[in-house]
Design a protein around this motif. Structure first.
Motif, PDB file in Angstrom:
ATOM      1  N   THR A  33      14.393  49.903  85.985  1.00 43.42           N
ATOM      2  CA  THR A  33      14.387  50.721  87.200  1.00 43.42           C
ATOM      3  C   THR A  33      15.734  51.394  87.481  1.00 43.42           C
ATOM      4  O   THR A  33      15.764  52.579  87.819  1.00 43.42           O
ATOM      5  N   PRO A  34      16.885  50.699  87.359  1.00 41.29           N
ATOM      6  CA  PRO A  34      18.160  51.393  87.583  1.00 41.29           C
ATOM      7  C   PRO A  34      18.409  52.550  86.621  1.00 41.29           C
ATOM      8  O   PRO A  34      19.151  53.480  86.951  1.00 41.29           O
ATOM      9  N   LEU A  35      17.793  52.498  85.416  1.00 46.80           N
ATOM     10  CA  LEU A  35      17.931  53.607  84.468  1.00 46.80           C
ATOM     11  C   LEU A  35      17.144  54.822  84.942  1.00 46.80           C
ATOM     12  O   LEU A  35      17.493  55.965  84.623  1.00 46.80           O
ATOM     13  N   LEU A  36      16.089  54.559  85.715  1.00 48.11           N
ATOM     14  CA  LEU A  36      15.226  55.647  86.183  1.00 48.11           C
ATOM     15  C   LEU A  36      15.979  56.618  87.085  1.00 48.11           C
ATOM     16  O   LEU A  36      15.747  57.832  87.052  1.00 48.11           O
ATOM     17  N   ASN A  37      16.897  56.083  87.897  1.00 54.65           N
ATOM     18  CA  ASN A  37      17.631  56.913  88.856  1.00 54.65           C
ATOM     19  C   ASN A  37      18.372  58.067  88.179  1.00 54.65           C
ATOM     20  O   ASN A  37      18.122  59.233  88.497  1.00 54.65           O
ATOM     21  N   PRO A  38      19.276  57.802  87.214  1.00 60.19           N
ATOM     22  CA  PRO A  38      19.970  58.933  86.577  1.00 60.19           C
ATOM     23  C   PRO A  38      19.047  59.817  85.747  1.00 60.19           C
ATOM     24  O   PRO A  38      19.246  61.036  85.681  1.00 60.19           O
ATOM     25  N   VAL A  39      18.036  59.227  85.096  1.00 57.31           N
ATOM     26  CA  VAL A  39      17.134  60.019  84.267  1.00 57.31           C
ATOM     27  C   VAL A  39      16.346  61.005  85.118  1.00 57.31           C
ATOM     28  O   VAL A  39      16.307  62.211  84.835  1.00 57.31           O
ATOM     29  N   VAL A  40      15.730  60.517  86.196  1.00 56.41           N
ATOM     30  CA  VAL A  40      14.897  61.368  87.047  1.00 56.41           C
ATOM     31  C   VAL A  40      15.740  62.426  87.742  1.00 56.41           C
ATOM     32  O   VAL A  40      15.387  63.611  87.760  1.00 56.41           O
ATOM     33  N   TYR A  41      16.872  62.017  88.312  1.00 48.75           N
ATOM     34  CA  TYR A  41      17.679  62.967  89.081  1.00 48.75           C
ATOM     35  C   TYR A  41      18.435  63.961  88.204  1.00 48.75           C
ATOM     36  O   TYR A  41      18.877  64.996  88.692  1.00 48.75           O
ATOM     37  N   SER A  42      18.586  63.663  86.923  1.00 51.11           N
ATOM     38  CA  SER A  42      19.248  64.630  86.046  1.00 51.11           C
ATOM     39  C   SER A  42      18.251  65.550  85.353  1.00 51.11           C
ATOM     40  O   SER A  42      18.527  66.723  85.124  1.00 51.11           O
ATOM     41  N   LEU A  43      17.058  65.017  85.038  1.00 56.29           N
ATOM     42  CA  LEU A  43      16.067  65.825  84.326  1.00 56.29           C
ATOM     43  C   LEU A  43      15.204  66.669  85.255  1.00 56.29           C
ATOM     44  O   LEU A  43      14.778  67.760  84.892  1.00 56.29           O
ATOM     45  N   ARG A  44      14.946  66.156  86.464  1.00 51.08           N
ATOM     46  CA  ARG A  44      14.036  66.852  87.370  1.00 51.08           C
ATOM     47  C   ARG A  44      14.753  67.653  88.456  1.00 51.08           C
ATOM     48  O   ARG A  44      14.119  68.423  89.173  1.00 51.08           O
ATOM     49  N   ASN A  45      16.044  67.463  88.592  1.00 58.59           N
ATOM     50  CA  ASN A  45      16.767  68.101  89.681  1.00 58.59           C
ATOM     51  C   ASN A  45      17.638  69.240  89.150  1.00 58.59           C
ATOM     52  O   ASN A  45      18.603  69.019  88.415  1.00 58.59           O
ATOM     53  N   LYS A  46      17.295  70.463  89.519  1.00 56.09           N
ATOM     54  CA  LYS A  46      17.995  71.640  89.005  1.00 56.09           C
ATOM     55  C   LYS A  46      19.449  71.671  89.439  1.00 56.09           C
ATOM     56  O   LYS A  46      20.335  72.053  88.660  1.00 56.09           O
ATOM     57  N   GLU A  47      19.735  71.276  90.678  1.00 52.13           N
ATOM     58  CA  GLU A  47      21.109  71.332  91.175  1.00 52.13           C
ATOM     59  C   GLU A  47      22.020  70.386  90.403  1.00 52.13           C
ATOM     60  O   GLU A  47      23.171  70.713  90.119  1.00 52.13           O
ATOM     61  N   VAL A  48      21.510  69.200  90.081  1.00 52.18           N
ATOM     62  CA  VAL A  48      22.310  68.238  89.310  1.00 52.18           C
ATOM     63  C   VAL A  48      22.531  68.762  87.893  1.00 52.18           C
ATOM     64  O   VAL A  48      23.645  68.681  87.355  1.00 52.18           O
TER      65      VAL A  48
END
Length: 309
Positions: free
Chosen positions: A281-296
């Protein structure tokens, strides 16, 4: 001290993944790889948010706090777990076990309520856009983060105080860290009161945030439905997609791990759930917010461009 003298137990030993025998080296490599990726991902997110002025908003402030919390959260459990896969039957003192449980509960609770705060932030941004900067000012953002950590602190004190006032007879913890139920099973006396406390705290930490997030998204969806164009729907919902993905996985795993009936407990299932909740689950945070978030992603590209220059 009287209880300690009564039981004679001064340390515990983790059974961990001993049932997997020769596969423990393979597990070590897999878990170590995931752990390195988790640390790297969360550290990169925190660094990008700090250095890129475009991300100096409440939404990304909360994300950086969540990434920081999850980084420390994994540090509390995973290094010792990895060590036990190589050096078997490593003992941990009662004080060490209490310390590990204390920080685990603080950070797990903090993560739950930070996700709730992030849901509230999205609600204000979408449903009250004109007043967003007024409502979600720096002071309010700091108070919400402190409130999340403070709630975790209260829950941790409650758990650890109740747990380590028990007399212990057993020394082998049937787990890979000092989780609440495995340690509780080593007590010499009836633990019904402790089980009630644990279930009450777990219900509060999981169900209250889920309820608040559900209300936030109900109001968000109601607001989205008032937008006439499909393009407007897509753009508005895109700001929530990353958060919603993390929420579903995080609370789904937590609910199964800590709210399932005690009769359904099994060693294999508990280990699998704990690995998912603590490592995956902690790995999900950077993966989701980097792959799905255009601003990041844009911020990462800008940072990489500056580094190359």
């Amino acid at each position: 001290m009287q209880r300690k003298n009564f039981t004679g137990v001064t340390e515990f030993v983790f059974l961990g993944f001993s049932m997997f025998g020769k596969h423990q080296i393979t597990l070590f490599v897999v878990f170590l790889t995931i752990y390195i990726l988790t640390l790297a991902g969360n550290i990169i997110i925190v660094a990008i948010i700090c250095i890129d002025r475009h991300l100096h908003t409440p939404m990304y402030f909360f994300l950086s706090m969540l990434a920081s919390s999850e980084t420390v959260y994994t540090l509390v459990v995973v290094p010792r777990m990895l060590s036990s896969l190589i050096f078997h039957n490593q003992p941990i003192s009662l004080a060490g076990c209490a310390t590990q449980m204390f920080f685990f509960v603080i950070l797990a609770t903090n993560n739950c309520f930070l996700l709730t705060v992030m849901g509230y932030d999205r609600y204000v941004a979408i449903c009250k856009p004109v007043r967003y900067t007024v409502i979600m000012n720096k002071r309010m953002s700091a108070q919400l983060v402190c409130g999340s950590f403070g709630t975790g602190l209260v829950m941790a004190v409650l758990h650890v105080t109740a747990m380590f006032n028990l007399p212990f007879c057993g020394t082998v913890v049937n787990h890979f860290f000092c989780d609440i139920y495995p340690v509780m099973k080593l007590s010499c006396i009836d633990t019904t009161i402790n089980e009630i406390i644990n279930y009450g705290v777990s219900s509060f930490v999981i169900l209250v945030p889920v309820g608040l997030i559900s209300i936030s998204y109900f109001l968000i969806i109601s607001s989205i439905l008032k937008i006439a164009s499909a393009k407007g729907w897509k753009k508005t919902f895109a700001t929530c997609a990353s958060h919603l993905t993390v929420v579903i996985v995080h609370y789904g795993c937590a609910s199964i791990a800590y709210l399932k009936p005690k009769s359904e407990n099994s060693i294999e299932k508990d280990l699998l759930l704990s690995v998912t909740y603590i490592i995956i689950t902690p790995l999900l945070n950077p993966v989701v917010y980097s792959l799905r978030n255009k601003e990041v992603k844009d911020a990462i590209h800008r940072a990489m461009g500056k580094s190359i220059s």
